[in-house]
Design a protein around this motif. Structure first.
Motif, PDB file in Angstrom:
ATOM      1  N   MET A   1       0.854  -1.196   0.000  1.00 35.50           N
ATOM      2  CA  MET A   1       0.000   0.000   0.000  1.00 35.50           C
ATOM      3  C   MET A   1       0.886   1.240   0.000  1.00 35.50           C
ATOM      4  SD  MET A   1      -2.930   1.147   2.771  1.00 35.50           S
ATOM      5  CE  MET A   1      -3.920  -0.291   2.436  1.00 35.50           C
ATOM      6  N   THR A   2       0.584   2.212  -0.876  1.00 35.27           N
ATOM      7  CA  THR A   2       1.398   3.417  -0.934  1.00 35.27           C
ATOM      8  C   THR A   2       1.131   4.295   0.285  1.00 35.27           C
ATOM      9  OG1 THR A   2      -0.271   4.714  -2.101  1.00 35.27           O
ATOM     10  CG2 THR A   2       1.236   3.370  -3.443  1.00 35.27           C
ATOM     11  N   ALA A   3       2.088   5.205   0.564  1.00 35.63           N
ATOM     12  CA  ALA A   3       1.930   6.125   1.698  1.00 35.63           C
ATOM     13  C   ALA A   3       0.687   6.980   1.527  1.00 35.63           C
ATOM     14  CB  ALA A   3       3.181   6.999   1.831  1.00 35.63           C
ATOM     15  N   LYS A   4       0.392   7.377   0.284  1.00 35.27           N
ATOM     16  CA  LYS A   4      -0.777   8.226   0.045  1.00 35.27           C
ATOM     17  C   LYS A   4      -2.072   7.481   0.332  1.00 35.27           C
ATOM     18  CE  LYS A   4      -0.258  11.104  -3.218  1.00 35.27           C
ATOM     19  NZ  LYS A   4      -0.108  11.767  -4.537  1.00 35.27           N
ATOM     20  N   LEU A   5      -2.168   6.220  -0.092  1.00 33.99           N
ATOM     21  CA  LEU A   5      -3.382   5.436   0.171  1.00 33.99           C
ATOM     22  C   LEU A   5      -3.538   5.150   1.657  1.00 33.99           C
ATOM     23  CD1 LEU A   5      -3.345   2.896  -2.804  1.00 33.99           C
ATOM     24  CD2 LEU A   5      -4.972   4.747  -2.412  1.00 33.99           C
ATOM     25  N   ASP A  61       0.665  17.204  -0.096  1.00 32.11           N
ATOM     26  CA  ASP A  61       0.882  15.761  -0.222  1.00 32.11           C
ATOM     27  C   ASP A  61       2.366  15.415  -0.277  1.00 32.11           C
ATOM     28  OD1 ASP A  61      -1.786  15.120  -0.156  1.00 32.11           O
ATOM     29  OD2 ASP A  61      -2.018  14.926  -2.328  1.00 32.11           O
ATOM     30  N   ARG A  62       3.152  16.208  -0.992  1.00 28.37           N
ATOM     31  CA  ARG A  62       4.590  15.912  -1.078  1.00 28.37           C
ATOM     32  C   ARG A  62       5.264  16.092   0.275  1.00 28.37           C
ATOM     33  NH1 ARG A  62       8.488  18.142  -5.358  1.00 28.37           N
ATOM     34  NH2 ARG A  62       9.639  16.301  -4.668  1.00 28.37           N
ATOM     35  N   VAL A  63       4.837  17.091   1.046  1.00 28.82           N
ATOM     36  CA  VAL A  63       5.389  17.252   2.396  1.00 28.82           C
ATOM     37  C   VAL A  63       5.038  16.035   3.239  1.00 28.82           C
ATOM     38  CG1 VAL A  63       5.326  18.630   4.508  1.00 28.82           C
ATOM     39  CG2 VAL A  63       5.321  19.776   2.288  1.00 28.82           C
ATOM     40  N   ASN A  64       3.792  15.613   3.191  1.00 35.93           N
ATOM     41  CA  ASN A  64       3.377  14.446   3.970  1.00 35.93           C
ATOM     42  C   ASN A  64       4.121  13.188   3.550  1.00 35.93           C
ATOM     43  OD1 ASN A  64       1.581  14.832   6.132  1.00 35.93           O
ATOM     44  ND2 ASN A  64      -0.110  15.275   4.732  1.00 35.93           N
ATOM     45  N   ASP A  65       4.347  13.022   2.260  1.00 37.65           N
ATOM     46  CA  ASP A  65       5.085  11.844   1.793  1.00 37.65           C
ATOM     47  C   ASP A  65       6.502  11.836   2.358  1.00 37.65           C
ATOM     48  OD1 ASP A  65       2.894  10.990   0.374  1.00 37.65           O
ATOM     49  OD2 ASP A  65       3.596  11.743  -1.567  1.00 37.65           O
ATOM     50  N   ALA A  66       7.147  13.010   2.425  1.00 35.82           N
ATOM     51  CA  ALA A  66       8.498  13.090   2.981  1.00 35.82           C
ATOM     52  C   ALA A  66       8.501  12.830   4.482  1.00 35.82           C
ATOM     53  CB  ALA A  66       9.106  14.453   2.679  1.00 35.82           C
ATOM     54  N   SER A  70       9.694   9.215   8.426  1.00 32.71           N
ATOM     55  CA  SER A  70      10.097   9.265   9.835  1.00 32.71           C
ATOM     56  C   SER A  70       8.903   9.107  10.769  1.00 32.71           C
ATOM     57  CB  SER A  70      10.831  10.582  10.127  1.00 32.71           C
ATOM     58  OG  SER A  70      10.035  11.697   9.772  1.00 32.71           O
ATOM     59  N   GLY A  71       7.795   8.577  10.252  1.00 36.00           N
ATOM     60  CA  GLY A  71       6.616   8.314  11.081  1.00 36.00           C
ATOM     61  C   GLY A  71       5.896   9.568  11.520  1.00 36.00           C
ATOM     62  N   GLN A  72       5.935  10.617  10.702  1.00 29.59           N
ATOM     63  CA  GLN A  72       5.304  11.878  11.051  1.00 29.59           C
ATOM     64  C   GLN A  72       4.314  12.296   9.977  1.00 29.59           C
ATOM     65  OE1 GLN A  72       9.148  13.952  11.408  1.00 29.59           O
ATOM     66  NE2 GLN A  72       8.713  14.272  13.588  1.00 29.59           N
ATOM     67  N   THR A  73       3.511  13.315  10.298  1.00 33.18           N
ATOM     68  CA  THR A  73       2.530  13.827   9.364  1.00 33.18           C
ATOM     69  C   THR A  73       2.244  15.284   9.705  1.00 33.18           C
ATOM     70  OG1 THR A  73       0.398  13.340   8.315  1.00 33.18           O
ATOM     71  CG2 THR A  73       0.486  13.194  10.722  1.00 33.18           C
ATOM     72  N   LEU A  74       1.476  15.942   8.855  1.00 29.21           N
ATOM     73  CA  LEU A  74       1.090  17.331   9.085  1.00 29.21           C
ATOM     74  C   LEU A  74      -0.188  17.391   9.912  1.00 29.21           C
ATOM     75  CD1 LEU A  74       1.713  18.820   5.525  1.00 29.21           C
ATOM     76  CD2 LEU A  74       2.966  19.425   7.603  1.00 29.21           C
TER      77      LEU A  74
END
Length: 245
Positions: A1-5, A61-66, A70-74
């Motif tokens: 499963m991709t990070a975005k999904l 989305d690109r920030v969230n993917d990066a 490291s197990g983080q999100t916005l």
């Protein structure tokens, strides 16, 4: 499963109580609607300009993917300053201690050049400082973005703002409380004038210093509110980083 999904699935599973924990809230002031996002000194607030491949991030989305690596999100994010067609910052940009663009103190065309403009700085505390004052006594900023015009300067509205102006746009900006322990980001949900928007920060939020970030292209990412504004790729982005999940 991709990070975005995976992220989309997690958002669908957010409990209703998550909205109460959101850093953002809706607010009405003088007949206009706004969304306000609040951060405290010590929160992991960052500016994002340069992606790992050297190109501008451009999207939430690109920030969230990066961050996912490291197990983080916005927790929330919005556009954070004006930019050239190649999405390079118009004025000062400091990203994680690295200078990406220099300070501009000269008057110029457009909103950015409507002096006084200013700099939002993230250090141990937050500050919004008029650009020429910043040039003479710059704090050590881990992150910084220059934009303009200033909205509120030491409790006074920008001298060029007109109470009866008919120039109305969706606008976003940031204000800092006395002492620099709190920063509040606002985006209008209806079209407002500069004078209206500045009054929000001074009179509605009680902030002595505030900076305009942009208008018309202004966008907010606030997952706990299920708000995901879309549009063309941006330049600088400001975001609160939180643990994923």
């Amino acid at each position: 499963m991709t990070a975005k999904l995976l992220r989309a699935l997690l958002l669908c599973l957010l409990p209703a109580a998550a909205a109460a924990q959101s850093p953002c809230r809706d607010m009405a002031f003088e007949g206009a609607s706004y969304t306000i996002c609040t951060v405290q000194a010590g929160d992991d607030l960052r500016l994002f300009q340069t992606a790992p491949d050297g190109s501008p991030y451009g999207t939430f989305d690109r920030v969230n993917d990066a961050l996912a690596a490291s197990g983080q999100t916005l927790g929330f994010a919005m556009n954070a300053g004006m930019y050239h067609p190649d999405r390079a910052p118009v004025g000062l940009m400091v990203e994680n201690g690295q200078s990406r663009a220099g300070l501009v103190t000269a008057a110029g065309p457009g909103n950015f050049g409507l002096l006084p403009n200013g700099v939002f700085c993230i250090a141990t505390r937050f500050s919004v400082t008029e650009s020429r004052r910043f040039a003479s006594d710059a704090p050590a900023c881990r992150f910084a973005t220059q934009s303009g015009p200033m909205l509120v300067i030491d409790g006074a509205l920008h001298p060029r703002f007109l109470p009866d102006s008919d120039s109305r746009h969706i606008r976003n900006g940031v204000g800092v409380g006395a002492g620099g322990n709190i920063a509040m980001f606002a985006i209008s949900n209806t079209r407002v004038s500069f004078h209206q928007f500045a009054r929000l920060f001074r009179d509605g939020l009680g902030l002595p210093d505030a900076l305009y970030l942009d208008g018309s292209i202004s966008r907010l990412y606030a997952p706990a509110m299920k708000r995901f504004d879309r549009g063309y790729p941006m330049g600088p982005i400001v975001g609160l980083v939180t643990p994923a999940g």
